[in-house]
Design an enzyme around this catalytic site. Structure first.
Site, mmCIF file in Angstrom:
data_model
loop_
_atom_site.group_PDB
_atom_site.id
_atom_site.type_symbol
_atom_site.label_atom_id
_atom_site.label_comp_id
_atom_site.label_asym_id
_atom_site.label_seq_id
_atom_site.Cartn_x
_atom_site.Cartn_y
_atom_site.Cartn_z
ATOM 1 N N GLY A 23 -1.749 -6.975 -4.020
ATOM 2 C CA GLY A 23 -2.316 -8.295 -3.769
ATOM 3 C C GLY A 23 -3.577 -8.533 -4.581
ATOM 4 N NE ARG A 27 -5.891 -1.081 -3.740
ATOM 5 C CZ ARG A 27 -6.001 -0.730 -2.470
ATOM 6 N NH1 ARG A 27 -5.055 -1.043 -1.628
ATOM 7 N NH2 ARG A 27 -7.041 -0.062 -2.043
ATOM 8 N NE ARG A 46 -5.363 -20.767 -11.494
ATOM 9 C CZ ARG A 46 -5.557 -21.740 -10.613
ATOM 10 N NH1 ARG A 46 -5.973 -21.472 -9.392
ATOM 11 N NH2 ARG A 46 -5.325 -22.983 -10.946
ATOM 12 N NE ARG A 90 3.415 -7.680 0.095
ATOM 13 C CZ ARG A 90 2.103 -7.445 0.233
ATOM 14 N NH1 ARG A 90 1.310 -7.453 -0.825
ATOM 15 N NH2 ARG A 90 1.578 -7.206 1.411
ATOM 16 C CB SER A 93 -2.365 -3.187 3.095
ATOM 17 O OG SER A 93 -2.948 -4.466 3.052
ATOM 18 C CG ASP A 213 -5.089 -3.595 9.488
ATOM 19 O OD1 ASP A 213 -6.244 -3.173 9.437
ATOM 20 O OD2 ASP A 213 -4.602 -4.370 8.643
ATOM 21 N NE ARG A 226 -8.549 -1.217 4.552
ATOM 22 C CZ ARG A 226 -7.841 -2.319 4.785
ATOM 23 N NH1 ARG A 226 -7.082 -2.837 3.855
ATOM 24 N NH2 ARG A 226 -7.905 -2.922 5.936
HETATM 25 N N1 HPA Z 1 -1.718 -9.241 9.169
HETATM 26 C C1 HPA Z 1 -1.294 -9.749 8.021
HETATM 27 N N2 HPA Z 1 -1.396 -9.089 6.871
HETATM 28 C C2 HPA Z 1 -1.940 -7.878 6.875
HETATM 29 C C3 HPA Z 1 -2.410 -7.294 8.052
HETATM 30 C C4 HPA Z 1 -2.286 -8.016 9.249
HETATM 31 O O1 HPA Z 1 -2.696 -7.547 10.316
HETATM 32 N N3 HPA Z 1 -2.921 -6.074 7.724
HETATM 33 C C5 HPA Z 1 -2.764 -5.921 6.386
HETATM 34 N N4 HPA Z 1 -2.165 -7.001 5.881
#
Ligand code: HPA
Length: 246
Positions: A23, A27, A46, A90, A93, A213, A226
């Site tokens: 994303g 990175r 951009r 892709r 995370s 998460d 991470r």
């Molecule tokens: N929600 C949406 N996208 C994410 C999250 C999440 O909790 N964690 C990492 N990407």
């Protein structure tokens, strides 16, 4: 579609047949600097840095997707249609919503549900099931097995909402709960649009995500964690790109 496109200033030969998409543009630079041999900057419109180099002799590109379905929708559309790219992976995370999925595990999205209206553009009188490329998934699973990386294969949710308004919504009806009951592994924000574009333009796509998460247990990776979790996913992604070339 002609090149250069509004969002990518490059030539078709600047890209390998597989493009890895984190994303975050920084990175993408990190991957180029640490994993690719002889990386060359091929796009910087951009600040969305795209690099092409080689990994084990295979030409591989890495370019950021930005966040959300409109953003990955734009970049995947242009890469598939103007630059002849065949495979987009892709590497993101995600937030896990199943209790048996741990921080740093890799989730591989066989399917991607969505709470978005992004598919309306295709005028389908029904609900499309966005799915990944079987060949890419098979190669990614083999790579994860070889590297001993913990992984889960299944369904995920691509959501338009990072900050949803849950004010007054009963816990039992929260997105986390209702999608969990349907077996969804994790929530992220891009894959369904990528899979829809791949289907429409007869190309290949796969999303693999590191769990950053754990939304059921309220656990979150630190910045350092991470990074290490991400490096294992990167190796899986690069080995997958090599297998796809064979
Ligand atoms: N929600 C949406 N996208 C994410 C999250 C999440 O909790 N964690 C990492 N990407």
């Amino acid at each position: 579609m002609n090149y250069p496109t509004p969002h990518i200033k490059a030539k078709p030969e600047d890209f390998g047949q597989t493009v890895l998409m984190p994303g975050d543009p920084l990175r993408s630079k990190y991957i180029a600097d640490h994993f690719l041999e002889n990386p060359v900057l091929v796009n910087n419109v951009r600040g969305v840095q795209g690099y092409t180099g080689t990994y084990k002799g295979v030409k591989v590109s890495v370019m950021a997707s930005g966040m959300g379905m409109p953003s990955i929708g734009i970049y995947s559309h242009e890469l598939y249609n103007a630059y002849g790219v065949q495979n987009i992976m892709r590497i993101g995370s995600a937030g896990a919503i199943q209790p048996d999925i741990n921080l740093k595990d890799i989730v591989m999205a066989m399917g991607a549900c969505m709470d978005s209206n992004w598919d309306a553009q295709f005028h389908l009188l029904g609900k499309f099931s966005p799915i990944c490329s079987f060949d890419m998934l098979r190669a990614a699973v083999e790579s994860a097995e070889e590297l001993g990386a913990p992984y889960h294969v299944g369904n995920i949710l691509s959501s338009d909402y990072f900050y949803g308004d849950d004010d007054g919504v009963p816990e039992a009806l929260s997105p986390k709960k209702v999608w969990q009951k349907m077996g969804i592994m994790a929530i992220e924000m891009e894959s369904a649009a990528l899979y829809l574009n791949a289907a429409r333009y007869k190309k290949n796509a796969l999303c693999i995500c590191t769990v950053s998460d754990q939304l059921v247990r309220n656990e979150f990776l630190s910045a350092d964690e991470r990074q290490t979790g991400f490096e294992q996913m990167m190796k899986v992604a690069l080995e997958t790109a090599v297998k796809l070339e064979k």
